[in-house]
Motif scaffolding. Structure first.
Motif, PDB file in Angstrom:
ATOM      1  N   LEU A  88       0.809  -1.224   0.000  1.00 46.67           N
ATOM      2  CA  LEU A  88       0.000   0.000   0.000  1.00 46.67           C
ATOM      3  C   LEU A  88       0.845   1.278   0.000  1.00 46.67           C
ATOM      4  CD1 LEU A  88      -2.568  -1.689   0.109  1.00 46.67           C
ATOM      5  CD2 LEU A  88      -3.444  -0.080   1.777  1.00 46.67           C
ATOM      6  N   ILE A 127       0.505   4.188  -2.808  1.00 45.78           N
ATOM      7  CA  ILE A 127       0.240   5.597  -2.457  1.00 45.78           C
ATOM      8  C   ILE A 127       1.300   6.518  -3.080  1.00 45.78           C
ATOM      9  CG2 ILE A 127       0.307   7.196  -0.482  1.00 45.78           C
ATOM     10  CD1 ILE A 127      -1.225   4.900   1.053  1.00 45.78           C
ATOM     11  N   SER A 165     -13.891   1.819  -6.361  1.00 46.42           N
ATOM     12  CA  SER A 165     -13.656   0.665  -5.499  1.00 46.42           C
ATOM     13  C   SER A 165     -14.626  -0.435  -5.895  1.00 46.42           C
ATOM     14  CB  SER A 165     -13.899   1.105  -4.050  1.00 46.42           C
ATOM     15  OG  SER A 165     -13.560   0.059  -3.190  1.00 46.42           O
ATOM     16  N   PHE A 205      -7.327  -5.059  -4.861  1.00 53.10           N
ATOM     17  CA  PHE A 205      -7.347  -3.633  -5.130  1.00 53.10           C
ATOM     18  C   PHE A 205      -7.978  -2.866  -3.962  1.00 53.10           C
ATOM     19  CE2 PHE A 205      -6.608  -3.555  -9.809  1.00 53.10           C
ATOM     20  CZ  PHE A 205      -5.950  -2.348  -9.891  1.00 53.10           C
ATOM     21  N   SER A 206      -9.157  -3.358  -3.498  1.00 46.95           N
ATOM     22  CA  SER A 206     -10.052  -2.505  -2.715  1.00 46.95           C
ATOM     23  C   SER A 206      -9.736  -2.414  -1.229  1.00 46.95           C
ATOM     24  CB  SER A 206     -11.493  -2.996  -2.868  1.00 46.95           C
ATOM     25  OG  SER A 206     -11.858  -3.017  -4.224  1.00 46.95           O
ATOM     26  N   ALA A 207      -9.229  -3.473  -0.635  1.00 45.29           N
ATOM     27  CA  ALA A 207      -8.996  -3.440   0.813  1.00 45.29           C
ATOM     28  C   ALA A 207      -7.908  -2.415   1.113  1.00 45.29           C
ATOM     29  CB  ALA A 207      -8.589  -4.822   1.319  1.00 45.29           C
ATOM     30  N   GLY A 208      -8.286  -1.359   1.769  1.00 49.46           N
ATOM     31  CA  GLY A 208      -7.313  -0.314   2.089  1.00 49.46           C
ATOM     32  C   GLY A 208      -7.462   0.937   1.242  1.00 49.46           C
ATOM     33  N   GLN A 209      -8.403   0.925   0.293  1.00 45.92           N
ATOM     34  CA  GLN A 209      -8.503   2.095  -0.594  1.00 45.92           C
ATOM     35  C   GLN A 209      -8.960   3.361   0.134  1.00 45.92           C
ATOM     36  OE1 GLN A 209     -10.836   0.459  -3.798  1.00 45.92           O
ATOM     37  NE2 GLN A 209      -9.148   0.701  -5.242  1.00 45.92           N
ATOM     38  N   LEU A 210      -9.720   3.209   1.211  1.00 43.23           N
ATOM     39  CA  LEU A 210     -10.115   4.415   1.949  1.00 43.23           C
ATOM     40  C   LEU A 210      -8.898   5.040   2.644  1.00 43.23           C
ATOM     41  CD1 LEU A 210     -13.582   3.250   3.311  1.00 43.23           C
ATOM     42  CD2 LEU A 210     -13.178   5.218   1.837  1.00 43.23           C
ATOM     43  N   HIS A 211      -7.987   4.168   3.025  1.00 43.79           N
ATOM     44  CA  HIS A 211      -6.728   4.661   3.608  1.00 43.79           C
ATOM     45  C   HIS A 211      -5.892   5.347   2.524  1.00 43.79           C
ATOM     46  CE1 HIS A 211      -3.176   3.658   6.521  1.00 43.79           C
ATOM     47  NE2 HIS A 211      -3.359   4.935   6.351  1.00 43.79           N
ATOM     48  N   ARG A 221      -7.173   8.854   1.877  1.00 45.85           N
ATOM     49  CA  ARG A 221      -6.735   9.835   2.881  1.00 45.85           C
ATOM     50  C   ARG A 221      -5.270  10.232   2.711  1.00 45.85           C
ATOM     51  NH1 ARG A 221      -8.900   7.594   8.529  1.00 45.85           N
ATOM     52  NH2 ARG A 221     -10.622   6.811   7.312  1.00 45.85           N
ATOM     53  N   PHE A 238     -14.512   9.117  -4.194  1.00 42.34           N
ATOM     54  CA  PHE A 238     -14.614   7.671  -3.959  1.00 42.34           C
ATOM     55  C   PHE A 238     -15.949   7.173  -4.482  1.00 42.34           C
ATOM     56  CE2 PHE A 238     -14.751   3.759  -1.475  1.00 42.34           C
ATOM     57  CZ  PHE A 238     -13.412   3.388  -1.422  1.00 42.34           C
TER      58      PHE A 238
END
Lengths: 431, 391
Positions: A344, A348, A367, A374-380, A383, A395
């Motif tokens: 990740l 980033i 997402s 791909f998706s697990a952690g995309q909210l992080h 940010r 998002f």
């Protein structure tokens, strides 16, 4: 008087598009003819594909992910997914897998309407996605054919170590190559592999040029929706072929011409007149409403100038090229470097870099429910990239090939609000 | 105290350890010993290696249902399983402050990506992604895994743990062999006389064992085994014998396990807290101990859905377990959105059908609170077994 009947004007296709279409048609013809010609086929995945190695044995690659997305674009996946769920596959899991299972159970008819051959080998390049492993375990139960497992370690610390490279190379030597030799009855031909790899590098140079052309203002390409077509040959059955070399050279020349003429990208409604927003996109597109999704961007004058999805089959813009002088090592390096095999923090960094290098106004994350890789952690990611770049992120949520998860009104709303916000920011900065 | 009261007191003790999400027991151990404590996510890490370096391995399995998720939900979309949310929540609310690091084993993309998030959220602690091999050739996957373990040992030493030595590792292997042997015995006792070892009790004891040093978990297991075996007060009931599959990572709430038992099921095999049984037998204590650890993983691990099954028939291990446990039915009990369990399920269901064993399936989240539907489903399933099975 009624108006004279008009015939629709046929869509203008660039030479590269025509070439790609012909390449794909020839490939699917070969696959359809395989039972008669005795040609061997291997099913494998886009990330970590070993196309040159397969082609060096004259084995035809089949990419189930691409079949699934093509099925979605043809409106077939709702039926396929329903069939798989009826067979006991959970509603929670990857819809590529369920589409593939449904397609197989419906006669394995591919995107060109021709029947695909059953695989002689399942080449399980376990690269950047856990689901790949389960997918081919499931297919093995159906096809009863050999599986070559290639475990590609994850770049957890953001780098490729000698131990990782050696591990992959050893598996190529002892697992993948012997299985290809067994299904073809032919010996590994390293010289042939080297020749193919040399052609890969040439095509990769031109692909990178094409993707980086989006640094121009206005961008001559859409590097997300449009790039789906551009990466098609190199991510699927053609990397290493002369066809791919010609395709990318031709494509590059066409883009050079667009830049010379100051043209923007081609969209579903023709050429974009005015580039209003430049965005970077993270995540795969939705395939069931691909055109509608693209139009939501194009209608707002939004151009994707860089995307991570166009790196799933290889992150070439960071400098990697297949190296014919070290054939197995370069294949290992390629697999290890695919986008979803990056940790990740590296993802980033890459997104932040794209925002700056491509002069983007912001970034959007699509997402998808199906793809935890791909998706697990995309909210992080959202940010962190916002914090580092100072540019706003948006998002949206959809799915790869399950039409139930594409809520057009919702997504359109979100996108419009996002672009309005970009506008406001711009006005605020100007005042 | 009667044996029954003793057992009850032991379970209460274990329950208090299990319930304490702030890892007070770990903090106390650190204060007492000055050693490092390193957490690990499901399913398996070679705890012997950590122990041999004087490090306390701490098993982390998400949060209990009463944990209020405030920050964790801000990191995950609705279609991602629950365990990473509670893990983040517990990390951010300070519950894991006693930990000097976390090991993230390669079992799925969610845990994998969580390792990268942890690197960013907690830059001061050790984050080790244990990339367990899917190639089981000792010279290839084994060599890679050994290098990974050596890397972990070096990283621990760099943080102040003592260096790994063969003698220490052998000693740790022997201690964990005994720990695992007792768990195997508990499972064997439950297979023979499930009324003596209610799973809701066994589960709590095993969860407590995740948070204690092996020097304390082994006596706990031994005491519970002795008390459960000696207890003549619990009598067999007309319950269906079931194997519960799919709960190897995110754990079901204890209430769900109790619900299954109350619905008329004797759980005679399961995947809960699997680190205690991930290796099927003792690790030899002779020879090169690190290589023994590697070989144990390559050749003696359970056929987890997270592990590539290259040779043999997929599901054969489930068939073997069904035969050994005498299970009359399978409950596929997986967490929502758990890729390994749910993608595996169609193949596992076929294996159950090959064995002629009926099955049913449902999903849960670690914070599920309503079990009525599951109770109905499991109860009906158990009744159908009792009415129509061959037994």
């Amino acid at each position: 008087m009624s108006p004279a009947p008009t015939t629709p004007t046929p869509a203008q296709k660039d030479s590269s598009q025509v070439r790609q279409k012909e390449m794909i048609a020839r490939h699917f013809d070969r696959l359809a003819d395989a039972p008669g010609t005795g040609a061997r086929s291997a099913y494998t995945f886009v990330p970590g594909n070993l196309t040159e190695l397969l082609l060096s044995f004259d084995v035809l690659p089949v990419l189930p992910e691409i079949n699934a997305l093509q099925s979605a674009m043809r409106g077939k996946t709702a039926e396929y997914i329903a069939m798989a769920e009826k067979l006991g596959h959970s509603e929670d899991v990857c819809t590529y897998v369920k589409s593939d299972v449904g397609m197989m159970k419906s006669g394995n008819v591919g995107p060109t309407g021709q029947r695909l051959p059953s695989p002689d080998l399942l080449l399980l390049s376990y690269t950047g996605c856990f689901t790949f492993m389960k997918w081919f375990e499931l297919l093995r139960e159906e096809y009863h054919c050999p599986v070559a497992m290639l475990h590609v370690p994850y770049q957890a610390d953001g780098r490729i170590t000698d131990a990782m490279r050696a591990y992959v190379v050893e598996q190529l030597r002892t697992e993948v190559i012997p299985k290809l030799e067994a299904i073809t009855g032919r010996a590994y031909d390293e010289d042939r592999l080297k020749a193919l790899l040399a052609q890969s590098a040439r095509a990769e140079d031109d692909l990178v040029w094409v993707l980086q052309s989006a640094r121009h203002v206005p961008s001559p390409i859409d590097a997300y929706f449009g790039a789906v077509y551009y990466v098609g040959p190199i991510f699927s059955a053609f990397r290493g072929t002369e066809d791919a070399v010609h395709y990318y050279r031709e494509l590059r020349e066409e883009i050079e011409e667009r830049i010379r003429l100051g043209k923007g990208p081609v969209t579903p409604d023709g050429e974009m007149d005015r580039e209003r927003f430049r965005v970077v996109v993270e995540g795969p597109p939705n395939w069931t409403s691909f055109r509608q999704f693209w139009k939501m961007f194009a209608d707002e004058g939004a151009v994707a100038v860089a995307s991570t999805y166009s790196k799933v089959g290889g992150v070439y813009d960071l400098g990697f090229r297949h190296d014919p002088d070290h054939p197995l090592e370069t294949l290992a390096e390629y697999c290890l470097g695919c986008y979803t095999n990056l940790n990740l923090p590296t993802r980033i960094d890459l997104l932040t870099r794209y925002l700056s290098e491509y002069l983007a106004d912001g970034f959007l994350i699509n997402s998808v429910k199906s793809c935890n890789s791909f998706s697990a952690g995309q909210l992080h990611i959202l940010r962190e990239v916002e914090a580092r770049s100072g540019r706003p992120g948006g998002f949206i949520e959809s799915d790869l090939v399950d039409p139930r998860y594409f809520s057009a009104a919702n997504i359109k709303n979100r996108l419009e609000s996002y672009f309005q916000m970009l506008d406001q920011k711009r006005l605020g900065a100007a005042s | 105290m009667t044996p029954d009261q003793q057992r009850s007191a032991l379970v209460q003790r274990a329950d208090a350890i299990f319930r304490d999400q702030s890892l007070a027991a770990v903090g106390e151990w650190k204060a007492r010993t000055g050693g490092l404590a390193v957490g690990f996510l499901p399913i398996y890490v070679p705890r012997e290696l950590l122990h041999a370096q004087g490090v306390l391995p701490v098993g982390l399995m998400g949060g209990r249902p009463d944990l209020e998720i405030i920050k964790g939900d801000a990191y995950y979309q609705s279609y991602i399983c629950h365990l990473p949310r509670s893990t983040i929540e517990l990390g951010l609310n300070g519950s894991y402050d006693a930990l000097d690091g976390i090991v993230f084993p390669a079992i799925c993309d969610v845990i994998r990506n969580l390792s990268g998030m942890w690197q960013m959220l907690f830059p001061r602690v050790l984050v080790h992604y244990l990339d367990v091999p899917q190639n089981f050739d000792p010279a290839i996957g084994g060599a890679f895994y050994r290098r990974d373990l050596e890397g972990l040992a070096e990283a621990l030493a760099a943080r102040g743990a003592r260096r790994l030595t063969d003698d220490n590792l052998r000693q740790s292997i022997a201690l964990y062999n005994e720990d695992r042997r007792l768990v195997r015995e508990l499972y064997a006792l439950r297979r023979r006389e499930p009324w003596k070892v209610p799973t809701a009790e066994l589960y709590v004891v095993l969860r407590a064992g995740l948070l204690l040093p092996v020097e304390e978990s082994t006596p706990l297991f031994a005491e519970y085994l002795a008390l459960a075996a000696a207890d003549a007060s619990r009598r067999p009931q007309d319950q269906a014998r079931v194997l519960v599959a799919g709960s190897f990572c995110e754990q079901p709430p204890l209430g769900l396990i109790k619900t299954l038992e109350r619905a008329g099921c004797y759980i005679v095999d399961d995947d809960f807290v699997q680190v205690h049984r991930f290796l099927r037998s003792d690790i030899p204590t002779d020879g090169d101990p690190l290589q023994r650890l590697v070989e144990a993983f390559l050749t003696d691990a359970v056929a987890s859905p997270t592990r590539y099954i290259g040779d043999g028939v997929k599901g054969a291990d489930l068939e073997r377990r069904l035969a050994e446990s005498g299970a009359e039915g399978v409950l596929f009990c997986a967490p929502s959105f758990c890729d390994p369990a749910l993608l595996d399920q169609p193949m596992a269901a076929r294996a159950a059908e090959r064995a002629g064993i009926p099955w049913t399936a449902f999903k849960y989240a670690e914070n599920s609170a309503q079990f009525q539907v599951i109770r109905e489903q499991a109860g009906t399933f158990a009744d159908s077994i009792k009415l129509w099975s061959g037994a």
